[in-house]
Design an enzyme around this catalytic site. Structure first.
Site, PDB file in Angstrom:
ATOM      1  N   GLU A  81      12.257  26.777 -55.357  1.00 50.14           N
ATOM      2  CA  GLU A  81      12.295  27.118 -53.934  1.00 50.14           C
ATOM      3  C   GLU A  81      11.022  26.659 -53.245  1.00 50.14           C
ATOM      4  O   GLU A  81       9.928  26.804 -53.776  1.00 50.14           O
ATOM      5  CB  GLU A  81      12.447  28.637 -53.757  1.00 50.14           C
ATOM      6  CG  GLU A  81      13.749  29.200 -54.307  1.00 50.14           C
ATOM      7  CD  GLU A  81      14.972  28.770 -53.505  1.00 50.14           C
ATOM      8  OE1 GLU A  81      14.797  28.236 -52.393  1.00 50.14           O
ATOM      9  OE2 GLU A  81      16.103  28.983 -54.000  1.00 50.14           O
ATOM     10  N   ARG A  91      23.191  41.302 -48.057  1.00 51.21           N
ATOM     11  CA  ARG A  91      24.648  41.268 -47.872  1.00 51.21           C
ATOM     12  C   ARG A  91      25.332  42.320 -48.739  1.00 51.21           C
ATOM     13  O   ARG A  91      26.380  42.849 -48.394  1.00 51.21           O
ATOM     14  CB  ARG A  91      25.164  39.867 -48.219  1.00 51.21           C
ATOM     15  CG  ARG A  91      26.595  39.605 -47.822  1.00 51.21           C
ATOM     16  CD  ARG A  91      26.959  38.142 -47.994  1.00 51.21           C
ATOM     17  NE  ARG A  91      26.610  37.624 -49.303  1.00 51.21           N
ATOM     18  CZ  ARG A  91      27.292  37.840 -50.418  1.00 51.21           C
ATOM     19  NH1 ARG A  91      28.372  38.595 -50.395  1.00 51.21           N
ATOM     20  NH2 ARG A  91      26.901  37.307 -51.555  1.00 51.21           N
ATOM     21  N   CYS A 144      15.710  38.174 -54.276  1.00 45.85           N
ATOM     22  CA  CYS A 144      14.928  37.041 -54.794  1.00 45.85           C
ATOM     23  C   CYS A 144      13.901  36.578 -53.781  1.00 45.85           C
ATOM     24  O   CYS A 144      12.724  36.421 -54.094  1.00 45.85           O
ATOM     25  CB  CYS A 144      15.842  35.890 -55.203  1.00 45.85           C
ATOM     26  SG  CYS A 144      16.718  36.232 -56.739  1.00 45.85           S
ATOM     27  N   HIS A 168      15.547  29.347 -58.498  1.00 47.90           N
ATOM     28  CA  HIS A 168      16.908  29.859 -58.630  1.00 47.90           C
ATOM     29  C   HIS A 168      17.658  29.021 -59.658  1.00 47.90           C
ATOM     30  O   HIS A 168      17.496  27.795 -59.706  1.00 47.90           O
ATOM     31  CB  HIS A 168      17.645  29.784 -57.282  1.00 47.90           C
ATOM     32  CG  HIS A 168      17.609  31.071 -56.510  1.00 47.90           C
ATOM     33  ND1 HIS A 168      17.081  31.173 -55.237  1.00 47.90           N
ATOM     34  CD2 HIS A 168      18.056  32.318 -56.837  1.00 47.90           C
ATOM     35  CE1 HIS A 168      17.205  32.428 -54.813  1.00 47.90           C
ATOM     36  NE2 HIS A 168      17.796  33.145 -55.771  1.00 47.90           N
TER      37      HIS A 168
HETATM   38  N1  PCA Z   1      19.500  36.814 -57.702  1.00 44.15           N
HETATM   39  C1  PCA Z   1      19.491  37.570 -56.458  1.00 44.15           C
HETATM   40  C2  PCA Z   1      18.700  38.809 -56.740  1.00 44.15           C
HETATM   41  C3  PCA Z   1      18.559  38.873 -58.225  1.00 44.15           C
HETATM   42  C4  PCA Z   1      19.000  37.563 -58.724  1.00 44.15           C
HETATM   43  O1  PCA Z   1      18.926  37.177 -59.896  1.00 44.15           O
HETATM   44  C5  PCA Z   1      19.005  36.754 -55.271  1.00 44.15           C
HETATM   45  O2  PCA Z   1      19.147  35.532 -55.279  1.00 44.15           O
HETATM   46  O3  PCA Z   1      18.465  37.345 -54.334  1.00 44.15           O
END
Ligand code: PCA
Length: 215
Positions: A81, A91, A144, A168
């Site tokens: 990111e 959400r 996240c 991610h």
């Molecule tokens: N993904 C979520 C929260 C925890 C995770 O592993 C997110 O992208 O916010």
């Protein structure tokens, strides 16, 4: 000199009973690659508590680099990111049933923080190793992004020599058997994260390479 990389992974959330980030950190704990040592921390998928758990781990391990990892169901690649934004807009409720809507993460914090990891260099090296990867320009507005913002806020205010960022990762195949979503095998994800850890620990500067998005 040995460098220490702290990698955090989230617990499962929403309708999922598995989180690939948690599965990956289980495999990464204690891994040593050349002069780079990986330590890991599981964090709850809960607003605020996730930041507290990460900060506690930073204070315990005193790493050179912190990389937080979370699941982004539907993505097809490992995505470092670029930026964390100062807003919670959930959400779905988190694992403690908190569901903040349009709330700032820090009342007096800046609108956003940049990742201080060399995101394009990490993508470049993952691709070279056959791992699907791209830079992402949004970490969303859920836990996240919240942890990413909280991490960078803490590092900026307390320990600016530590570099940090967020990655991610897609679903793993066992999560997509019925819904047909894209996935990457855990082996490939773990390989990508090892590459990321080494690059983040050993290379400070990013490279200038085409990789943006039009939308
Ligand atoms: N993904 C979520 C929260 C925890 C995770 O592993 C997110 O992208 O916010």
């Amino acid at each position: 000199m040995r460098k220490k990389v702290l990698i955090t992974g989230f617990e499962p959330f929403g309708n999922d009973t598995v989180n690939p980030a948690l599965e990956a950190v289980k495999q990464l704990e204690g891994v040593i690659i050349d002069d780079v040592e990986i330590v890991t921390q599981v964090v709850p998928t809960v607003f605020h508590d996730s930041i507290k758990a990460a900060i506690k781990a930073i204070e315990t391990y005193e790493p050179n680099v912190v990389i937080c990892v979370g699941q982004a169901g539907g993505r097809t690649q490992i995505t470092p990111e670029r930026i964390a934004i100062n807003v919670d807009d959930a959400r779905i409720p988190d694992n403690q049933k908190n569901q903040p809507i349009d709330e700032p993460i820090s009342e007096d914090g800046p609108a956003a923080y940049w990742s201080t990891l060399p995101i394009k260099r990490m993508v470049h090296h993952m691709r070279k190793d056959g791992v699907p990867a791209s830079v992402s320009n949004t970490a969303g507005t859920y836990v996240c992004n919240h942890l990413f913002y909280g991490l960078m806020h803490y590092l900026t205010n307390h320990a600016s020599q530590i570099r940090g960022g967020f990655i991610h990762i897609p679903y793993i195949p066992e999560q997509t058997i019925e819904n047909g979503s894209p996935s990457l095998s855990l082996d490939v994800i773990v390989r990508g994260l090892k590459t990321v850890a080494v690059i983040a620990a050993t290379e400070k500067d990013d490279i200038r390479e085409i990789g943006g998005t039009i939308h």
